[in-house]
Design an enzyme around this catalytic site. Structure first.
Site, short mmCIF file in Angstrom:
data_model
loop_
_atom_site.label_atom_id
_atom_site.label_comp_id
_atom_site.label_asym_id
_atom_site.label_seq_id
_atom_site.Cartn_x
_atom_site.Cartn_y
_atom_site.Cartn_z
N CYS A 406 0.81 -1.22 0.00
CA CYS A 406 0.00 0.00 0.00
C CYS A 406 0.84 1.27 0.00
CB CYS A 406 -0.94 0.00 1.21
SG CYS A 406 -2.56 -0.69 0.81
N LYS A 409 0.43 3.35 -3.23
CA LYS A 409 -0.89 3.83 -3.66
C LYS A 409 -0.82 5.29 -4.14
CE LYS A 409 -4.75 2.98 -1.67
NZ LYS A 409 -5.89 2.77 -0.76
N ASP A 437 -13.55 4.63 -1.60
CA ASP A 437 -12.38 3.76 -1.54
C ASP A 437 -12.72 2.40 -0.94
OD1 ASP A 437 -9.59 3.20 -1.80
OD2 ASP A 437 -9.39 3.49 0.36
N ASP A 438 -13.85 2.31 -0.25
CA ASP A 438 -14.23 1.05 0.37
C ASP A 438 -15.15 0.26 -0.56
OD1 ASP A 438 -12.79 1.53 2.71
OD2 ASP A 438 -14.41 2.76 3.53
N ASP A 477 -12.13 -5.05 3.25
CA ASP A 477 -13.36 -4.25 3.12
C ASP A 477 -14.61 -5.08 3.34
OD1 ASP A 477 -12.17 -1.80 2.66
OD2 ASP A 477 -12.05 -2.10 0.49
N GLY A 527 -10.33 -15.30 -13.22
CA GLY A 527 -9.43 -14.18 -13.16
C GLY A 527 -8.74 -13.91 -14.47
N HIS A 528 -7.58 -13.33 -14.39
CA HIS A 528 -6.85 -12.89 -15.58
C HIS A 528 -5.36 -12.91 -15.25
CE1 HIS A 528 -6.05 -10.70 -19.29
NE2 HIS A 528 -5.28 -9.87 -18.60
N SER A 529 -4.51 -13.13 -16.26
CA SER A 529 -3.07 -13.12 -16.05
C SER A 529 -2.38 -12.43 -17.20
CB SER A 529 -2.54 -14.55 -15.90
OG SER A 529 -2.73 -15.27 -17.10
N ASP A 612 -11.23 -1.01 7.52
CA ASP A 612 -9.91 -1.63 7.64
C ASP A 612 -8.86 -0.54 7.42
OD1 ASP A 612 -10.64 -1.43 4.94
OD2 ASP A 612 -9.30 -3.06 4.35
#
Length: 727
Positions: A406, A409, A437-438, A477, A527-529, A612
């Site tokens: 983080c 960010k 943001d949550d 979250d 998902g994705h890669s 969080d």
């Protein structure tokens, strides 16, 4: 422009022994491009055996004894897996480590030995082996504290009258004396005389033992170890509150039971190139190996001398080349501590002793450790000249790397402005919360679903551990809103590498993600890669609500603030990247970051407001609760828990990349400890939950958090007004 070199080969070093530590140092100075280097070790440090007697005697602290493997791995560009090897499959070229499997193309084993004595009844329950060194050293420190406090008698039994047993018996007697005790140390040897010394050296050692009142029992066999001493052959019971085994070297069980070629004692058979017999892709060095053609006693000097040959041969096996032969010397100088700051030197039939020899030994040991305390400075590539205006100002200190986790960010001010523009749009009826943001809350056919996404740049080369922490972070979250995790989509970016290494990395990453997600009752659904410049992991997570969501809007004056984890991850990770954080502190923090918080969130179900603590820091996320709830907050700075090592790094000026932006966006009124104050703005990765709880519910919440295996801290309260200030 030089193209990125793809990773094509996996080199795994099993164990942080002296040879491997030196290999890592040399590798960091001249790595082999295209190789992914991995070190597997149970802990973040490796004790140096040459200084162990001095530590036991009280001449060195534990930190002076330890090689910091976290710093060393960072210097070498290696991933460090902090877990113990459990098995090896040389045909499949896979190592089982802590429940997962690590694949290799070339590997080396340097795990040392242990001195636990399985043939003596009661030893495993009531005694400690002189090796592994860290276990013995820790147990000894606890015993000395208790003996000095009068809780136990300063009575010690040492099983084994060789060089190690004599040295440790004298060291322990000396240490107990300096602690104000009157020690009673007994050295027990099964042979008719003490072993490992020439005639002249033996007489000097016996005199030194006598000066320290160490009782020597030769020709004596130990039959059993009990809670209060040892039972000798013939029925005599010798009283002792601390028993240590130093008689012989024993192979670790998993290695002795492996399919590798071993001696009857379980040591791996290697040839003159240090390659395991029949397995040219596998090497073994140090005390766990047996040199078939040139057998030598178990001594650290051979491991140190083997390191340059091992490095050369590993690179030859990885890149194609000719191996070198390791030729160990036939004899070596023994420098044996005599309890106090005196030592004996012996080689062949010669011997001498005195304080000057201890000083000589200390200089040799300190010189070895300085190789790891002061790693060579590898300067980064200079900036090209010229560069666009603003580049140098943006980078600041050229040595400051962009943080991962983080810490990298986008600042809260930039993000907030962008989200505010989105917030002016009309919302759909089934989207119950606006941009933020949550997590968002959606209405799906009358069922409320939480939807959130997060992704992180890797902050550790251990992709399995990183994946666990990133998953815990992404679920934050969902937990903070009181929802139950439902499903996860995974997005993976890997550095350019061969298909074989891609498959290995994906196996580790997805295995870790699934372990966390499924453990929380949810499911990975796809998902994705892609490949890029570095490892990045993102997760989009959904959760289900069977109640009103807990948001940041419900805090009330009088509520008590509870935090479920310490702060300081951004500072520690920045310090680790710069090579100034303590490895033990980093390892302890990563272990806690990897723990899921579902049960902790459930314990906070009565919270009026919750979030969080992540990239905007404790102050930033608390300020978000205050703004949304129309209240203020008071923090008790001394009550805010900090990760060990974080305050010291903050006091040295270590800051994460986003720290300044966080401080500007959420100022905290008041003054306090400067380092602790700075950590209020430290970005957290997989941070704790911050909850505003009614005073009457605090005890139950803290009890529930404790039942979940975590510790909750009361750090302040909600007050009337606005903003965050120190109490």
């Amino acid at each position: 422009m030089t193209p990125d070199i793809p990773l094509t080969r996996d080199l795994v070093l099993i164990g942080g022994g002296h040879s491997h530590a030196l290999v890592l140092r040399m590798w960091g100075m001249k790595p082999l491009p295209g190789v992914r280097l991995t070190l597997v070790n149970p802990g973040p440090t490796a004790p140096y055996s040459g200084m162990l007697p001095g530590h036991i005697a009280g001449h060195y602290t534990r930190e002076e004894l330890d090689i910091d493997l976290v710093r060393l791995a960072r210097f070498a560009g290696a991933r460090l897996i902090l877990d113990a090897a459990e098995a090896i499959d040389p045909q499949a070229r896979r190592i089982r480590v802590g429940g997962r499997e690590i694949a290799y193309d070339v590997a080396s084993i340097d795990i040392g030995i242990h001195a636990r004595m399985p043939d003596i009844e009661g030893f495993s329950d009531h005694a400690v082996g002189a090796k592994p060194l860290d276990h013995y050293a820790s147990a000894w420190e606890r015993f000395v504290e208790r003996a000095a406090a009068g809780e136990v008698a300063p009575e010690v039994a040492v099983i084994g009258g060789g060089v190690a047993g004599c040295e440790l018996a004298m060291a322990m007697s000396h240490r107990l004396r300096t602690a104000g005790c009157t020690p009673k140390v007994t050295l027990i040897e099964a042979d008719a005389a003490l072993t490992g010394f020439s005639g002249r050296a033996l007489s000097r050692v016996r005199r030194a033992l006598g000066r320290l009142d160490v009782t020597v029992k030769t020709g004596t066999v130990v039959e059993r170890v009990t809670a209060d001493g040892v039972q000798l052959a013939g029925g005599t019971h010798l009283r002792a509150d601390f028993t240590v085994g130093a008689a012989g070297a024993f192979a670790h069980g998993w290695l002795a039971d492996s399919p590798l070629p071993t001696t009857e004692a379980g040591f791996v058979r290697v040839g003159p190139t240090l390659q395991v017999e029949g397995h040219p892709e596998l090497f073994a060095v140090g005390d766990c190996a047996h040199l078939v053609e040139t057998p030598r006693p178990k001594a650290g000097v051979f491991a140190v001398r083997a390191a340059p040959v091992l490095l050369h041969n590993l690179k030859a096996q990885l890149a194609g080349g000719t191996n070198r032969t390791f030729r160990p010397q036939k004899d070596f100088l023994k420098l044996v501590s005599l309890g106090g700051k005196s030592a004996i030197a012996t080689k062949w039939s010669l011997a001498a002793s005195g304080p000057l020899l201890w000083q000589w030994k200390n200089r040799i040991d300190q010189k070895f450790m300085d190789r790891f305390r002061h790693l060579p400075e590898m300067k980064p590539e200079p900036l090209p000249d010229p560069v666009a205006e603003g580049v140098r100002a943006e980078l600041g200190d050229a040595a400051q790397m962009l943080c991962a986790g983080c810490g990298s960010k986008v600042g809260p001010g930039v993000l907030g402005a962008a989200l505010e523009r989105l917030g002016h749009r009309d919302m759909r009826d089934d989207v119950l919360t606006g941009p933020g943001d949550d997590a968002a809350v959606l209405d799906i056919g009358g069922v409320r679903q939480v939807l959130t996404t997060d992704h992180l740049r890797a902050f550790t080369e251990d992709v399995g551990l990183f994946a666990r922490i990133a998953t815990v972070h992404a679920l934050g979250d969902v937990w903070a809103m009181g929802a139950e995790p439902q499903a996860a989509l995974v997005s993976v970016t890997l550095p350019r590498q061969s298909e074989a290494l891609q498959a290995r990395a994906m196996e580790e990453i997805l295995g870790a993600v699934d372990d966390v997600v499924s453990g929380e009752g949810a499911q990975v659904v796809g998902g994705h890669s892609t490949m890029g410049r570095e490892t990045v992991l993102g997760l989009t997570v959904t959760g289900l609500l069977d109640r009103d969501p807990i948001t940041v809007e419900g805090a009330k004056p009088g509520d008590v603030l509870i935090l479920t984890r310490p702060i300081g991850t951004g500072t520690l990770l920045a310090g680790e990247m710069q090579g100034v954080a303590r490895g033990r502190d980093v390892a302890d923090m990563l272990e806690r970051m990897a723990r899921p918080q579902g049960a902790v969130a459930a314990a906070l179900g009565a919270a009026h407001a919750m979030t969080d603590v992540t990239g905007f820091g404790l102050a930033g996320h608390l300020a978000a609760i205050c703004r949304a709830s129309g209240v203020g907050a008071e923090l008790v700075l001394d009550d805010v828990p900090l990760y060990p090592g974080a305050r010291d790094l903050a006091a040295r000026g270590i800051r994460s990349t986003i720290h300044a932006a966080n401080a500007a966006a959420a100022p905290v009124a008041g003054q306090g400890d400067g380092a602790a104050y700075a950590l209020l703005h430290d970005p957290q990765t997989a941070g704790g939950l911050l909850a505003a709880v009614a005073p009457g519910d605090v005890a139950a919440c803290l009890s529930g958090i404790a039942a979940a295996g975590e510790t909750g801290a009361v750090i302040g309260k909600i007050v009337a007004g606005h903003g965050v200030r120190l109490a």
